[in-house]
Motif scaffolding. Sequence first.
Motif, PDB file in Angstrom:
ATOM      1  N   ASN A   1     -17.960  26.597 -28.441  1.00 51.56           N
ATOM      2  CA  ASN A   1     -16.573  26.555 -28.815  1.00 51.56           C
ATOM      3  C   ASN A   1     -15.728  27.003 -27.428  1.00 51.56           C
ATOM      4  OD1 ASN A   1     -13.216  27.282 -29.840  1.00 51.56           O
ATOM      5  ND2 ASN A   1     -14.441  24.568 -30.132  1.00 51.56           N
ATOM      6  N   GLY A   2     -16.118  28.262 -27.129  1.00 48.42           N
ATOM      7  CA  GLY A   2     -15.013  29.031 -25.907  1.00 48.42           C
ATOM      8  C   GLY A   2     -15.465  28.164 -24.455  1.00 48.42           C
ATOM      9  N   LEU A   3     -16.332  27.177 -24.100  1.00 49.07           N
ATOM     10  CA  LEU A   3     -16.117  26.282 -23.247  1.00 49.07           C
ATOM     11  C   LEU A   3     -15.192  25.044 -23.280  1.00 49.07           C
ATOM     12  CD1 LEU A   3     -19.918  25.154 -23.224  1.00 49.07           C
ATOM     13  CD2 LEU A   3     -18.977  26.902 -22.039  1.00 49.07           C
ATOM     14  N   ALA A   4     -14.603  25.151 -23.656  1.00 50.49           N
ATOM     15  CA  ALA A   4     -13.327  24.177 -24.280  1.00 50.49           C
ATOM     16  C   ALA A   4     -12.170  24.536 -23.704  1.00 50.49           C
ATOM     17  CB  ALA A   4     -13.084  23.683 -25.626  1.00 50.49           C
ATOM     18  N   GLY A   5     -11.808  23.732 -23.123  1.00 50.97           N
ATOM     19  CA  GLY A   5     -10.148  23.890 -23.175  1.00 50.97           C
ATOM     20  C   GLY A   5     -10.304  24.454 -21.035  1.00 50.97           C
ATOM     21  N   HIS A   6     -10.707  24.571 -20.814  1.00 44.42           N
ATOM     22  CA  HIS A   6     -10.826  24.508 -19.332  1.00 44.42           C
ATOM     23  C   HIS A   6     -11.340  23.453 -18.335  1.00 44.42           C
ATOM     24  CE1 HIS A   6     -11.906  28.852 -20.388  1.00 44.42           C
ATOM     25  NE2 HIS A   6     -12.621  28.281 -20.867  1.00 44.42           N
ATOM     26  N   SER A   7     -11.442  22.068 -18.628  1.00 39.96           N
ATOM     27  CA  SER A   7     -12.163  20.778 -17.944  1.00 39.96           C
ATOM     28  C   SER A   7     -11.169  19.766 -18.997  1.00 39.96           C
ATOM     29  CB  SER A   7     -13.202  20.661 -17.846  1.00 39.96           C
ATOM     30  OG  SER A   7     -13.195  19.893 -17.437  1.00 39.96           O
ATOM     31  N   ALA A   8     -10.057  19.374 -19.267  1.00 43.69           N
ATOM     32  CA  ALA A   8      -9.775  18.726 -19.865  1.00 43.69           C
ATOM     33  C   ALA A   8     -10.591  16.861 -19.782  1.00 43.69           C
ATOM     34  CB  ALA A   8      -8.459  17.895 -18.914  1.00 43.69           C
ATOM     35  N   ALA A   9     -11.134  16.807 -18.626  1.00 39.39           N
ATOM     36  CA  ALA A   9     -12.240  16.238 -18.814  1.00 39.39           C
ATOM     37  C   ALA A   9     -13.496  15.633 -19.499  1.00 39.39           C
ATOM     38  CB  ALA A   9     -12.409  15.998 -17.295  1.00 39.39           C
ATOM     39  N   ILE A  10     -13.180  17.495 -19.144  1.00 39.12           N
ATOM     40  CA  ILE A  10     -15.167  17.457 -19.871  1.00 39.12           C
ATOM     41  C   ILE A  10     -14.332  17.929 -21.755  1.00 39.12           C
ATOM     42  CG2 ILE A  10     -16.663  19.425 -21.261  1.00 39.12           C
ATOM     43  CD1 ILE A  10     -16.444  20.149 -17.991  1.00 39.12           C
ATOM     44  N   ASP A  11     -13.050  18.058 -22.018  1.00 43.83           N
ATOM     45  CA  ASP A  11     -13.071  17.752 -23.995  1.00 43.83           C
ATOM     46  C   ASP A  11     -13.564  16.882 -23.839  1.00 43.83           C
ATOM     47  OD1 ASP A  11     -12.981  21.269 -23.175  1.00 43.83           O
ATOM     48  OD2 ASP A  11      -9.997  21.226 -23.155  1.00 43.83           O
ATOM     49  N   TYR A  12     -12.693  15.491 -23.002  1.00 40.09           N
ATOM     50  CA  TYR A  12     -12.303  14.456 -23.276  1.00 40.09           C
ATOM     51  C   TYR A  12     -13.734  14.286 -23.887  1.00 40.09           C
ATOM     52  CZ  TYR A  12     -11.137   9.535 -23.338  1.00 40.09           C
ATOM     53  OH  TYR A  12     -10.984   7.667 -24.096  1.00 40.09           O
ATOM     54  N   LEU A  13     -14.535  14.321 -22.868  1.00 43.81           N
ATOM     55  CA  LEU A  13     -15.212  14.212 -23.013  1.00 43.81           C
ATOM     56  C   LEU A  13     -16.791  14.343 -24.804  1.00 43.81           C
ATOM     57  CD1 LEU A  13     -18.678  11.873 -22.055  1.00 43.81           C
ATOM     58  CD2 LEU A  13     -19.308  14.178 -20.579  1.00 43.81           C
ATOM     59  N   MET A  14     -17.026  15.536 -24.923  1.00 43.14           N
ATOM     60  CA  MET A  14     -16.759  16.229 -25.695  1.00 43.14           C
ATOM     61  C   MET A  14     -16.232  15.192 -26.730  1.00 43.14           C
ATOM     62  SD  MET A  14     -19.579  18.692 -25.727  1.00 43.14           S
ATOM     63  CE  MET A  14     -20.057  17.698 -23.946  1.00 43.14           C
ATOM     64  N   VAL A  15     -14.964  15.035 -27.299  1.00 38.12           N
ATOM     65  CA  VAL A  15     -14.363  14.571 -28.482  1.00 38.12           C
ATOM     66  C   VAL A  15     -15.014  12.909 -28.462  1.00 38.12           C
ATOM     67  CG1 VAL A  15     -12.631  13.600 -28.998  1.00 38.12           C
ATOM     68  CG2 VAL A  15     -12.191  16.869 -28.019  1.00 38.12           C
ATOM     69  N   TRP A  16     -15.448  12.576 -27.316  1.00 33.71           N
ATOM     70  CA  TRP A  16     -15.336  11.262 -27.496  1.00 33.71           C
ATOM     71  C   TRP A  16     -17.257  11.100 -27.895  1.00 33.71           C
ATOM     72  CZ3 TRP A  16     -18.712   8.463 -24.490  1.00 33.71           C
ATOM     73  CH2 TRP A  16     -19.224   7.036 -24.589  1.00 33.71           C
ATOM     74  N   ILE A  17     -17.901  11.886 -27.147  1.00 29.25           N
ATOM     75  CA  ILE A  17     -18.976  11.852 -27.855  1.00 29.25           C
ATOM     76  C   ILE A  17     -19.582  12.071 -29.440  1.00 29.25           C
ATOM     77  CG2 ILE A  17     -21.434  12.652 -27.824  1.00 29.25           C
ATOM     78  CD1 ILE A  17     -20.564  14.103 -24.331  1.00 29.25           C
ATOM     79  N   SER A  18     -18.253  13.109 -29.946  1.00 29.94           N
ATOM     80  CA  SER A  18     -18.315  13.299 -30.860  1.00 29.94           C
ATOM     81  C   SER A  18     -17.884  12.372 -31.661  1.00 29.94           C
ATOM     82  CB  SER A  18     -17.068  14.919 -31.473  1.00 29.94           C
ATOM     83  OG  SER A  18     -17.296  14.801 -32.603  1.00 29.94           O
ATOM     84  N   GLY A  19     -17.153  11.707 -31.070  1.00 37.31           N
ATOM     85  CA  GLY A  19     -16.672  10.144 -32.266  1.00 37.31           C
ATOM     86  C   GLY A  19     -17.434   9.063 -32.121  1.00 37.31           C
TER      87      GLY A  19
END
Length: 183
Positions: free
Chosen positions: A13-31
């Motif tokens: 979870n510490g990887l989150a918040g450093h790149s808006a694009a990766i955060d968006y991708l992970m939220v999208w994959i999760s959903g």
Amino acid sequence: MYELDVAVTRAINGLAGHSAAIDYLMVWISGIGVPVMVMAVALQWWRGSDRTHIRHVLVAAGFSFLLGLGLNQLILLFIHRARPYDNGVTDLLIERSADFSFPSDHATATFAIAAAFLLHGARRAGFAFLAAAWLVAFSRIYIGTHYAGDVFGGALTGFIAALIVLAIYREGTKADRLITRIF
């Protein structure tokens, strides 16, 4: 063991918040991960090569998916684990969930599908689904909604469900022939 679970969860979870694009991708994959995998299973119904066997695998994957989620509901009657964001372990990238954390339904569903394919000899598709399951499971920790242990528990539940289906739902039986000849 809890300390290890927290440490792994925080690291991912510490990887989150450093790149808006990766955060968006992970939220999208999760959903979208589970619905996409279910659709990928369903679309194979009309596949031409070895149709009877493939259809058996597809039905087994569906049964494994449903049984795994059913087993999760039984587990939730006895284990009431708070979400990691409620315990200050993770930063959450999505809306809060109303249910308990253990086991992860997303991990259960995706690993049940992958395990069904692998256990029934559809190795190429099985490994592709397994890679997708790992990605969905990782995304659930990344976005802060699950501990690593929740995802591991869900993966284990999915594999157990697929093993139970393998033992009970046999290829070539009267019920199997009835189901696989639809359409």
